[in-house]
Design a protein around this motif. Structure first.
Motif, mmCIF file in Angstrom:
data_model
loop_
_atom_site.group_PDB
_atom_site.id
_atom_site.type_symbol
_atom_site.label_atom_id
_atom_site.label_comp_id
_atom_site.label_asym_id
_atom_site.label_seq_id
_atom_site.Cartn_x
_atom_site.Cartn_y
_atom_site.Cartn_z
ATOM 1 N N THR A 215 56.294 -10.753 -20.063
ATOM 2 C CA THR A 215 56.411 -11.889 -20.974
ATOM 3 C C THR A 215 55.560 -13.081 -20.531
ATOM 4 O O THR A 215 54.769 -13.613 -21.317
ATOM 5 C CB THR A 215 57.882 -12.300 -21.135
ATOM 6 O OG1 THR A 215 58.614 -11.190 -21.692
ATOM 7 C CG2 THR A 215 58.016 -13.493 -22.058
ATOM 8 N N PRO A 216 55.666 -13.558 -19.269
ATOM 9 C CA PRO A 216 54.804 -14.697 -18.868
ATOM 10 C C PRO A 216 53.330 -14.341 -18.888
ATOM 11 O O PRO A 216 52.488 -15.206 -19.182
ATOM 12 C CB PRO A 216 55.292 -15.032 -17.456
ATOM 13 C CG PRO A 216 56.003 -13.815 -16.972
ATOM 14 C CD PRO A 216 56.598 -13.186 -18.186
ATOM 15 N N TYR A 217 52.992 -13.078 -18.577
ATOM 16 C CA TYR A 217 51.581 -12.682 -18.612
ATOM 17 C C TYR A 217 51.026 -12.796 -20.032
ATOM 18 O O TYR A 217 49.925 -13.315 -20.242
ATOM 19 C CB TYR A 217 51.427 -11.253 -18.103
ATOM 20 C CG TYR A 217 50.019 -10.713 -18.259
ATOM 21 C CD1 TYR A 217 49.021 -11.035 -17.347
ATOM 22 C CD2 TYR A 217 49.685 -9.883 -19.335
ATOM 23 C CE1 TYR A 217 47.726 -10.553 -17.494
ATOM 24 C CE2 TYR A 217 48.395 -9.389 -19.492
ATOM 25 C CZ TYR A 217 47.421 -9.725 -18.575
ATOM 26 O OH TYR A 217 46.143 -9.251 -18.730
ATOM 27 N N MET A 218 51.793 -12.318 -21.028
ATOM 28 C CA MET A 218 51.329 -12.391 -22.413
ATOM 29 C C MET A 218 51.255 -13.835 -22.897
ATOM 30 O O MET A 218 50.327 -14.205 -23.619
ATOM 31 C CB MET A 218 52.267 -11.559 -23.308
ATOM 32 C CG MET A 218 52.198 -10.057 -23.047
ATOM 33 S SD MET A 218 53.327 -9.093 -24.086
ATOM 34 C CE MET A 218 52.607 -9.378 -25.713
ATOM 35 N N GLU A 219 52.220 -14.649 -22.497
ATOM 36 C CA GLU A 219 52.208 -16.057 -22.914
ATOM 37 C C GLU A 219 51.012 -16.799 -22.316
ATOM 38 O O GLU A 219 50.320 -17.542 -23.017
ATOM 39 C CB GLU A 219 53.518 -16.720 -22.490
ATOM 40 C CG GLU A 219 54.730 -16.238 -23.272
ATOM 41 C CD GLU A 219 56.013 -16.856 -22.754
ATOM 42 O OE1 GLU A 219 55.968 -17.524 -21.681
ATOM 43 O OE2 GLU A 219 57.064 -16.664 -23.396
ATOM 44 N N ASN A 220 50.762 -16.587 -21.037
ATOM 45 C CA ASN A 220 49.650 -17.277 -20.379
ATOM 46 C C ASN A 220 48.291 -16.758 -20.832
ATOM 47 O O ASN A 220 47.280 -17.463 -20.716
ATOM 48 C CB ASN A 220 49.774 -17.133 -18.861
ATOM 49 C CG ASN A 220 50.994 -17.838 -18.317
ATOM 50 O OD1 ASN A 220 51.490 -18.794 -18.917
ATOM 51 N ND2 ASN A 220 51.507 -17.370 -17.192
ATOM 52 N N SER A 221 48.262 -15.514 -21.341
ATOM 53 C CA SER A 221 47.006 -14.925 -21.818
ATOM 54 C C SER A 221 46.851 -15.070 -23.332
ATOM 55 O O SER A 221 45.900 -14.540 -23.904
ATOM 56 C CB SER A 221 46.939 -13.448 -21.425
ATOM 57 O OG SER A 221 47.070 -13.286 -20.028
#
Length: 568
Positions: A215-221
């Motif tokens: 989830t944080p990876y997709m949000e930050n990307s």
């Protein structure tokens, strides 16, 4: 050859596999995953049946499995409660009624909205023979949502399994030596099953999974939620490195912390340490997770596909780790099918297919045919009558046996109730013992460091102690350099962490020498971050009374520290 579909429904990822029954063995056919429609599933419950049924039907048809209508569902949810128990040795058909009689002892709450079932773990021998079982309870509302899904997707339910039991069924025949923890990591939930030399010991689960990193990876990307599955495939591919270890370790910290708590709980419960961890599930190959978990727990970590026993059992399936619980949903599932659905299915099974009606233009042999039919009907009537009589006699015999068994079970019930009371008392005493032992160890380590490092001029005037830390009122010479050295030494302690120091204050000594001294207050914690907020409040309260005369107010453990101070 019978074919069924095993379907594991998840909040973000759902799985389907075709199972082929050949004799007594199950073979794995086509299998695939698809992204669960947003909002369709919540903690295992089908919140939007129509939306999920449409998506499921499309995926089944796209993979050429539309003709298969029998289904085994597998649920991953925190709404399924479980508890291990030991019951007296009774006949198998009496176990369910015995559980329901003592249900309040296992789940002290209103269980009218739950479906109750159990899994047999093994037989206990010795002076008190009995059975080890796991009792499970699932919300009927959640189970009924799967009945509605089956109706909407035109499927027929064979079983409703839970991932906890499916994981146990998948690994129970893997005879690994030592204490092994099997971790099934999904997107939002992790199941941990502990086995010792191939025997089930404990199960723990928590609502944390691959999404703590995804989830944080997709949000930050800036990746859209519709790209969840492609993003998973890239990030979880062990051949690619799309994230550095430092970033991954930051995202995975909460998951690793939960695993550490599960390992510590197992050690405190069984008095045995975990020898190895085996990873499996859709999110098994999280970037750097194996290395971070190994460093965080100090335990060897392996992937389940590396185990020879598992590879031999599940065959040449490349995605074995992803689909383990989905494959195992049909091995020996729990009985979570709602009673109403079972009753309606039995009624449907009694329907008779009468065939086509007769037409005009019958041949001259119609009389002969009629006579044969009449004779067959008479013979059938006689047979049915005999069956009814035999059935009545058998039922009467079963009733007599049941009444006799109920009478025999009365002493066993009393023994079992006494056993449950003793077990609860023993658990409470064990908890108090472990808690006291842990707190005294913290205090002992702190006072041992005081004896080694503190100067003789340091005097503890008072100490306010609890299980997490302490507020210490200290006195030393008026030389500020000495005061600074004392505080510096305190900060080097490994047993504590100094979180606050009050301003030193010159006071007149009560000794005959009359030499003034410096008095200051230290607030410390025993390396427990959760106690910092509470101890800060205690420190403020202690600071408000720093100008008053202090007295020694300690527990039995504090007296030990004063004795240590006198030695110095």
């Amino acid at each position: 050859m019978a074919e069924t579909l095993n379907i594991q429904v998840g909040d973000h990822i759902s799985m389907v596999c075709r199972m082929i029954r050949r004799g007594k063995t199950n073979q794995i056919g086509e299998h695939f995953i698809f992204q669960t429609p947003a909002g369709a599933v919540s903690d295992g419950t089908i919140a939007n049946v129509e939306m999920f049924a449409k998506k499921l039907t499309e995926e089944i048809e796209r993979h050429g499995l539309k003709k298969i209508t029998d289904v085994n569902f597998c649920i991953s949810s925190s709404k399924i409660a479980s508890r291990e128990a030991v019951i007296p040795k009774v006949k198998e058909k009496q176990i369910q009624s015995l559980i329901m009689t003592n249900l309040k002892d296992y789940f002290p709450m209103d269980m009218s909205g739950y479906k109750i079932t159990y899994t047999m773990l093994g037989e206990m021998t010795g002076e008190t023979p009995g059975y080890r079982i796991i009792i499970r309870a699932a919300q009927k509302e959640m189970l009924n949502s799967y009945v509605s899904l089956a109706k909407a997707a035109l499927l027929r339910i064979n079983s409703i399994e839970c991932t906890e039991n499916a994981l146990f069924q998948a690994v129970k025949d893997v005879k690994m030596q030592g204490n092994v923890m099997y971790m099934n990591i999904s997107a939002v939930r992790t199941e941990c099953t502990f086995m010792k030399d191939g025997e089930f010991k404990l199960h723990r689960s928590f609502n944390d999974g691959g999404d703590c990193l995804l989830t944080p990876y997709m949000e930050n990307s800036f990746i859209e939620s519709a790209e969840y599955i492609p993003t998973c495939e890239k990030l979880l591919d062990p051949q690619q490195t799309m994230m550095d270890r430092e970033t991954a370790e930051d995202y995975l910290s909460r998951l690793v912390s939960n695993v550490n708590r599960a390992v510590d709980f197992y050690a405190s419960t069984t008095k045995s340490s975990v020898d190895g961890i085996v990873l499996l599930g859709p999110c098994e190959h999280l970037p750097h997770f194996r290395e971070v978990l190994k460093d965080g727990t100090g335990v060897d970590v392996a992937y389940i596909e590396q185990l020879q026993e598992v590879a031999e059992k599940l065959g040449k399936v490349v995605e074995v780790s992803t689909f383990v619980t989905c494959f195992a949903a049909s091995i020996s599932p729990v009985n979570f099918i709602p009673d109403e659905y079972l009753a309606s299915r039995k009624k449907t099974g009694l329907a008779i297919n009468r065939g086509p009606k007769n037409v005009q233009g019958a041949s001259e042999d119609s009389y002969t045919s009629a006579i044969i039919i009449a004779l067959v009907c008479v013979a059938a009537g006689v047979i049915l009558s005999l069956v009814s009589v035999l059935g009545y006699l058998d039922s009467k015999g079963q009733l007599a046996d049941a009444e006799e068994e109920i009478e025999q079970l009365q002493p066993a019930k009393k023994t079992y109730e006494d056993y449950m009371v003793y077990s609860k008392n023993d658990e409470a005493l064990s908890y108090v013992k472990e808690d006291a032992r842990g707190n005294n160890a913290k205090l002992r380590k702190f006072f041992e460091e005081c004896e080694r490092k503190m100067p003789k001029s340091l005097l503890f005037l008072s100490a306010q102690l609890n299980s997490s830390g302490a507020v210490l009122e200290c006195e030393t010479s008026t030389d500020l350099k000495d005061v600074a050295n004392v505080i510096h030494e305190f900060r080097s302690f490994t047993s504590i962490e100094v979180i606050k120091v009050s301003t030193p204050e010159v006071v007149e000594s009560s000794a005959e020498s009359g030499v003034p001294t410096e008095k200051f207050t230290l607030t410390v914690v025993f390396n427990d971050p959760h106690a910092q907020a509470k101890l800060a409040q205690e420190s403020n309260a202690a600071g408000n009374t720093s100008g008053t005369t202090t007295t020694t107010d300690t527990t039995a453990t504090t007296d030990e520290s004063q004795a240590g101070g006198e030695k110095q």
